[in-house]
Scaffold this active site. Structure first.
Site, PDB file in Angstrom:
ATOM      1  N   GLU A   1      59.063  38.079  55.441  1.00  0.00           N
ATOM      2  CA  GLU A   1      59.201  36.821  56.170  1.00  0.00           C
ATOM      3  C   GLU A   1      58.800  35.629  55.313  1.00  0.00           C
ATOM      4  OE1 GLU A   1      58.782  38.134  60.796  1.00  0.00           O
ATOM      5  OE2 GLU A   1      57.083  38.591  59.481  1.00  0.00           O
TER       6      GLU A   1
ATOM      7  N   GLU B   1      58.932  46.613  61.326  1.00  0.00           N
ATOM      8  CA  GLU B   1      58.116  46.463  62.537  1.00  0.00           C
ATOM      9  C   GLU B   1      58.524  47.396  63.680  1.00  0.00           C
ATOM     10  OE1 GLU B   1      57.112  42.636  60.412  1.00  0.00           O
ATOM     11  OE2 GLU B   1      58.752  44.079  60.486  1.00  0.00           O
TER      12      GLU B   1
END
Length: 276
Positions: A130, A150
């Protein structure tokens, strides 16, 4: 995934002279001419992101935006890894690698005004990935791997991947990465448009600095306005986009730098930018 954020960031520090700050710091900040190099410096933990890293990266990008001498930045990781994401041990101690209102390491919600290039070697996973998405350009070593794992832990990539990855690559590619949690390599990342350049292993930082230097040689007002327009265009309607663009470009076109650019072209010389 990023848990609830910390509050506040360190006050910006004066830019360093040529050379890096002490190696004991969790983030090293170095100046190479007009380019600032920010290095996450926790190689023993695969550059996992904790509160200290978040505060230091946020302070570094504040320094980047606040300096008249710095024109572009490079974000990288020490020891052959970009970042494995959030430090779960630090998380259990109550630390959060985010800055309130600014996102992960202070850049995922509010990226710096000046261009930022990611130099990726090895893994860029979860929060580390990210951070890559918060950068404007990406240079990767051939060993680089990009992933959003995730969902494999019943978590959500909440620091920007679920929001922004579908804007950076084709939708089907983004959904495969987000929903399977499986990483892609540097060549695949380049093929789908996530990575600008793939270089030999170990060469990502130098290639990223070289790319940043090309950007830094251009008019700083024009570069900042262009980045602002490009970042927000997906959020504007066509009519709104023209109006907002006009607001942003008018000060650039009437600036001393714009006149200098035209004059230097006519005189066949390198322009001297003053940022005004």
């Amino acid at each position: 995934m990023v848990a609830p954020p910390l509050t506040g960031a360190q006050e910006p520090r004066p830019a360093a002279e040529e050379g890096a700050r002490p190696v004991t710091e969790p983030v090293l900040v170095e100046r190479r001419g007009a380019v600032q190099v920010i290095t996450i410096n926790r190689p023993e933990a695969k550059n996992a992101l904790d509160g200290a890293v978040a505060q230091a990266v946020a302070a570094a990008v504040d320094e980047l935006d606040g300096s008249d001498e710095l024109r572009a930045g490079v974000l990288t990781g020490a020891g052959g890894t970009f970042s494995a994401g959030m430090d779960l041990k630090a998380f259990l101690r109550g630390e959060r690698p985010a800055i309130e209102g600014r996102g992960l390491c202070g850049i995922t919600q509010t990226p710096p005004r000046k261009p930022l290039v990611a130099a990726v070697e090895g893994w860029a996973l979860a929060g580390g990935f990210e951070l890559v998405l918060a950068c404007d350009l990406v240079v990767a070593g051939r060993s680089a791997r990009f992933g959003v794992p995730e969902v494999t832990r019943s978590l959500v990539a909440a620091a920007g991947a679920a929001l922004f990855l579908p804007r950076r690559v084709p939708y089907a590619v983004a959904m495969e990465m987000l929903l399977t949690g499986r990483p892609i390599d540097a060549e695949r990342a380049a093929a789908v448009g996530l990575v600008n350049r793939v270089v030999d292993e170990g060469g990502a930082l130098d290639a990223a600095v070289e790319l940043a230097e090309v950007v830094a040689a251009n008019g700083p007002l024009a570069v900042a306005a262009t980045k602002e327009i490009a970042r927000h265009t997906a959020d504007w309607t066509a009519e709104e986009g023209w109006a907002r663009q006009q607001e942003l470009i008018e000060p650039v076109f009437s600036s001393e730098d714009a006149r200098e650019g035209a004059t230097a072209f006519a005189e066949r010389r390198t322009p001297v930018w003053r940022g005004r």
